[in-house]
Design a protein around this motif. Sequence first.
Motif, PDB file in Angstrom:
ATOM      1  N   VAL A  51     -25.222  34.660  18.307  1.00 34.71           N
ATOM      2  CA  VAL A  51     -26.630  34.506  18.670  1.00 34.71           C
ATOM      3  C   VAL A  51     -26.781  35.081  20.072  1.00 34.71           C
ATOM      4  O   VAL A  51     -25.945  34.815  20.947  1.00 34.71           O
ATOM      5  CB  VAL A  51     -27.074  33.032  18.640  1.00 34.71           C
ATOM      6  N   VAL A  52     -27.816  35.887  20.278  1.00 36.83           N
ATOM      7  CA  VAL A  52     -28.028  36.517  21.580  1.00 36.83           C
ATOM      8  C   VAL A  52     -29.436  36.198  22.077  1.00 36.83           C
ATOM      9  O   VAL A  52     -30.320  35.819  21.299  1.00 36.83           O
ATOM     10  CB  VAL A  52     -27.820  38.042  21.509  1.00 36.83           C
ATOM     11  N   ARG A  53     -29.617  36.361  23.382  1.00 36.75           N
ATOM     12  CA  ARG A  53     -30.904  36.060  24.015  1.00 36.75           C
ATOM     13  C   ARG A  53     -31.430  37.344  24.651  1.00 36.75           C
ATOM     14  O   ARG A  53     -30.746  37.977  25.459  1.00 36.75           O
ATOM     15  CB  ARG A  53     -30.707  34.971  25.068  1.00 36.75           C
ATOM     16  N   ALA A  54     -32.653  37.727  24.269  1.00 29.50           N
ATOM     17  CA  ALA A  54     -33.211  38.991  24.738  1.00 29.50           C
ATOM     18  C   ALA A  54     -34.731  38.926  24.672  1.00 29.50           C
ATOM     19  O   ALA A  54     -35.310  38.097  23.971  1.00 29.50           O
ATOM     20  CB  ALA A  54     -32.699  40.150  23.884  1.00 29.50           C
ATOM     21  N   ASP A  67     -26.997  40.015  14.597  1.00 31.38           N
ATOM     22  CA  ASP A  67     -27.182  41.115  13.657  1.00 31.38           C
ATOM     23  C   ASP A  67     -28.658  41.372  13.340  1.00 31.38           C
ATOM     24  O   ASP A  67     -28.985  42.362  12.676  1.00 31.38           O
ATOM     25  CB  ASP A  67     -26.371  40.903  12.378  1.00 31.38           C
ATOM     26  N   ASP A  68     -29.554  40.508  13.809  1.00 27.88           N
ATOM     27  CA  ASP A  68     -30.994  40.767  13.693  1.00 27.88           C
ATOM     28  C   ASP A  68     -31.550  41.498  14.913  1.00 27.88           C
ATOM     29  O   ASP A  68     -32.652  42.063  14.851  1.00 27.88           O
ATOM     30  CB  ASP A  68     -31.764  39.451  13.535  1.00 27.88           C
ATOM     31  N   HIS A  69     -30.814  41.477  16.026  1.00 24.59           N
ATOM     32  CA  HIS A  69     -31.349  42.049  17.257  1.00 24.59           C
ATOM     33  C   HIS A  69     -31.715  43.527  17.114  1.00 24.59           C
ATOM     34  O   HIS A  69     -32.811  43.937  17.555  1.00 24.59           O
ATOM     35  CB  HIS A  69     -30.370  41.857  18.420  1.00 24.59           C
ATOM     36  N   PRO A  70     -30.879  44.384  16.510  1.00 21.43           N
ATOM     37  CA  PRO A  70     -31.264  45.804  16.421  1.00 21.43           C
ATOM     38  C   PRO A  70     -32.591  46.005  15.690  1.00 21.43           C
ATOM     39  O   PRO A  70     -33.432  46.797  16.128  1.00 21.43           O
ATOM     40  CB  PRO A  70     -30.093  46.443  15.669  1.00 21.43           C
ATOM     41  N   CYS A 142     -38.114  46.140  28.728  1.00 24.20           N
ATOM     42  CA  CYS A 142     -38.172  47.106  27.622  1.00 24.20           C
ATOM     43  C   CYS A 142     -36.869  47.859  27.398  1.00 24.20           C
ATOM     44  O   CYS A 142     -36.757  48.608  26.418  1.00 24.20           O
ATOM     45  CB  CYS A 142     -39.329  48.080  27.824  1.00 24.20           C
ATOM     46  N   ALA A 143     -35.868  47.696  28.259  1.00 29.33           N
ATOM     47  CA  ALA A 143     -34.560  48.282  27.981  1.00 29.33           C
ATOM     48  C   ALA A 143     -33.804  47.385  27.002  1.00 29.33           C
ATOM     49  O   ALA A 143     -34.031  46.172  26.964  1.00 29.33           O
ATOM     50  CB  ALA A 143     -33.767  48.435  29.281  1.00 29.33           C
ATOM     51  N   PRO A 144     -32.885  47.956  26.221  1.00 32.14           N
ATOM     52  CA  PRO A 144     -32.146  47.153  25.231  1.00 32.14           C
ATOM     53  C   PRO A 144     -31.036  46.348  25.907  1.00 32.14           C
ATOM     54  O   PRO A 144     -29.847  46.693  25.827  1.00 32.14           O
ATOM     55  CB  PRO A 144     -31.584  48.215  24.281  1.00 32.14           C
ATOM     56  N   LEU A 145     -31.422  45.266  26.558  1.00 30.97           N
ATOM     57  CA  LEU A 145     -30.494  44.435  27.328  1.00 30.97           C
ATOM     58  C   LEU A 145     -30.457  43.022  26.767  1.00 30.97           C
ATOM     59  O   LEU A 145     -31.494  42.462  26.378  1.00 30.97           O
ATOM     60  CB  LEU A 145     -30.927  44.382  28.801  1.00 30.97           C
ATOM     61  N   LEU A 146     -29.269  42.451  26.748  1.00 29.61           N
ATOM     62  CA  LEU A 146     -29.093  41.054  26.403  1.00 29.61           C
ATOM     63  C   LEU A 146     -28.898  40.247  27.667  1.00 29.61           C
ATOM     64  O   LEU A 146     -28.355  40.740  28.656  1.00 29.61           O
ATOM     65  CB  LEU A 146     -27.859  40.872  25.507  1.00 29.61           C
ATOM     66  N   ARG A 147     -29.358  38.988  27.660  1.00 20.26           N
ATOM     67  CA  ARG A 147     -29.006  38.058  28.736  1.00 20.26           C
ATOM     68  C   ARG A 147     -27.672  37.421  28.347  1.00 20.26           C
ATOM     69  O   ARG A 147     -27.507  36.979  27.200  1.00 20.26           O
ATOM     70  CB  ARG A 147     -30.078  36.976  28.897  1.00 20.26           C
ATOM     71  N   THR A 148     -26.753  37.381  29.266  1.00 18.78           N
ATOM     72  CA  THR A 148     -25.434  36.845  28.944  1.00 18.78           C
ATOM     73  C   THR A 148     -25.289  35.425  29.467  1.00 18.78           C
ATOM     74  O   THR A 148     -25.830  35.079  30.519  1.00 18.78           O
ATOM     75  CB  THR A 148     -24.335  37.738  29.526  1.00 18.78           C
ATOM     76  N   PRO A 149     -24.583  34.574  28.729  1.00 17.67           N
ATOM     77  CA  PRO A 149     -24.423  33.178  29.140  1.00 17.67           C
ATOM     78  C   PRO A 149     -23.724  33.067  30.497  1.00 17.67           C
ATOM     79  O   PRO A 149     -22.790  33.811  30.790  1.00 17.67           O
ATOM     80  CB  PRO A 149     -23.564  32.572  28.029  1.00 17.67           C
ATOM     81  N   THR A 150     -24.213  32.139  31.298  1.00 16.55           N
ATOM     82  CA  THR A 150     -23.629  31.907  32.628  1.00 16.55           C
ATOM     83  C   THR A 150     -23.180  30.470  32.800  1.00 16.55           C
ATOM     84  O   THR A 150     -22.811  30.059  33.902  1.00 16.55           O
ATOM     85  CB  THR A 150     -24.642  32.270  33.730  1.00 16.55           C
ATOM     86  N   GLY A 151     -23.221  29.674  31.721  1.00 15.01           N
ATOM     87  CA  GLY A 151     -22.769  28.290  31.796  1.00 15.01           C
ATOM     88  C   GLY A 151     -23.910  27.317  31.963  1.00 15.01           C
ATOM     89  O   GLY A 151     -25.081  27.664  31.827  1.00 15.01           O
ATOM     90  N   GLY A 152     -23.567  26.080  32.263  1.00 11.49           N
ATOM     91  CA  GLY A 152     -24.586  25.049  32.428  1.00 11.49           C
ATOM     92  C   GLY A 152     -24.887  24.347  31.122  1.00 11.49           C
ATOM     93  O   GLY A 152     -24.373  24.718  30.060  1.00 11.49           O
ATOM     94  N   ALA A 165     -27.114  46.024  24.978  1.00 15.15           N
ATOM     95  CA  ALA A 165     -26.984  45.629  23.569  1.00 15.15           C
ATOM     96  C   ALA A 165     -26.001  46.567  22.876  1.00 15.15           C
ATOM     97  O   ALA A 165     -26.057  47.791  23.065  1.00 15.15           O
ATOM     98  CB  ALA A 165     -28.344  45.682  22.888  1.00 15.15           C
ATOM     99  N   PRO A 166     -25.092  46.022  22.057  1.00 16.08           N
ATOM    100  CA  PRO A 166     -24.032  46.856  21.483  1.00 16.08           C
ATOM    101  C   PRO A 166     -24.503  47.799  20.391  1.00 16.08           C
ATOM    102  O   PRO A 166     -23.825  48.772  20.076  1.00 16.08           O
ATOM    103  CB  PRO A 166     -23.041  45.826  20.933  1.00 16.08           C
ATOM    104  N   GLU A 167     -25.650  47.518  19.784  1.00 19.77           N
ATOM    105  CA  GLU A 167     -26.110  48.348  18.670  1.00 19.77           C
ATOM    106  C   GLU A 167     -27.603  48.577  18.778  1.00 19.77           C
ATOM    107  O   GLU A 167     -28.379  47.650  19.024  1.00 19.77           O
ATOM    108  CB  GLU A 167     -25.799  47.676  17.329  1.00 19.77           C
ATOM    109  N   LEU A 168     -28.010  49.828  18.612  1.00 22.33           N
ATOM    110  CA  LEU A 168     -29.416  50.193  18.623  1.00 22.33           C
ATOM    111  C   LEU A 168     -29.728  51.002  17.374  1.00 22.33           C
ATOM    112  O   LEU A 168     -28.852  51.662  16.813  1.00 22.33           O
ATOM    113  CB  LEU A 168     -29.751  51.012  19.871  1.00 22.33           C
ATOM    114  N   LEU A 169     -30.988  50.955  16.961  1.00 24.45           N
ATOM    115  CA  LEU A 169     -31.432  51.750  15.829  1.00 24.45           C
ATOM    116  C   LEU A 169     -32.310  52.894  16.317  1.00 24.45           C
ATOM    117  O   LEU A 169     -33.059  52.737  17.288  1.00 24.45           O
ATOM    118  CB  LEU A 169     -32.225  50.884  14.845  1.00 24.45           C
TER     119      LEU A 169
END
Length: 358
Positions: A51-54, A67-70, A142-152, A165-169
């Motif tokens: 699961v990713v946050r974007a 796998d839904d992000h792209p 608007c860039a294909p960037l994910l927010r990465t976990p930082t804890g908490g 993001a690792p995959e773009l369409l």
Amino acid sequence: MLLAREAVPVTDAVRRLLGLQAQTAASAYLSLWNRVFDPAGLDQAFADRTVVRATLLRITLHAVAADDHPMLQNAVLRILRAARLGDRRFTVSGLTAADADEFLPVLLAFTATSRSAAEIDRMITEHFGGERRGLWWALRTCAPLLRTPTGGPWSFGREDTFLTAPELLPVERRDASTRELVNRYLAAYGPASIADMGQFTLLPARILREAVRSLADQLVELTAFDGTRLYDVPDGLLPDEETPAPPRLLGMWDNVLLAHADRTRFTTAEHRKVFARMNGDLLPTVLVDGRVAGIWRIVPSGVEVSAFHPIGAADWSGLAAEAAGLAEFLAERDPAVYRRHAHWWDKPLPVAETRILP
């Protein structure tokens, strides 16, 4: 999954809901707490990036299945770009959309490793030989960037970090992505109108109508009581109108209150004025029999529920059970969740009754 919590993996639940609005990361957890038996699995899902946050739907941060992000990013990219690259807060930089596109590969190469906003700002300054105020403001959306976990307690702290993001369409797949988005939205929130789809995605009605036309043989049509044309997937869930809907304590920005332009499904215009703020905030809400019956917040002695109208004893009992479960869940993470939004209670609220459920 609001009619009954389900014992499904967190990633499957997120996929079924298409995405969870998560500009405050805690809201994704509370969305799942109301729907599944083990929302704590979201910690691991973020950690292993299933699961990713974007920034996606409604130009807002969402937690989505990786796998839904792209597909989602491809479908809404035109909305993200229009909202940022045409805005004065970007154009004040003196750059154009073409300039931003030319710089984008440089940014994505830099964020191939997780980077903080401060690191990206410094890189931009060095690249251009001076500040380009507004460029990062636009590209962080608007860039294909994910927010990465930082804890908490909610996997993400107050300082964001960003990763390519690792995959773009390709843009050539955009129409197919839009059709998939519409089909998946209807599976989660149908029956729904074109206006409802627009509310959830911000895509223009003409684009949504074309997607619906392309999907005509895969959808069913229904008619609302007011004559509005609705669409749904053939096997869409349509519970009988007498199906009981148990009480729920929804977090801020829960999908069920954001997925339709027709807000009368869940609330009245009068009540919406209380829990929906002009800046887009949706206060934590109370559902009774499937409709918004009040708002809640955490106070030192328990969960304070403020009801818009009288609530029966059985429903108060159900809310007390939910409050006990919520308090237990938050105690291990952040008992004062949404503390930043406490100011909305500074003025008297038009409610019929307030109880503290210990």
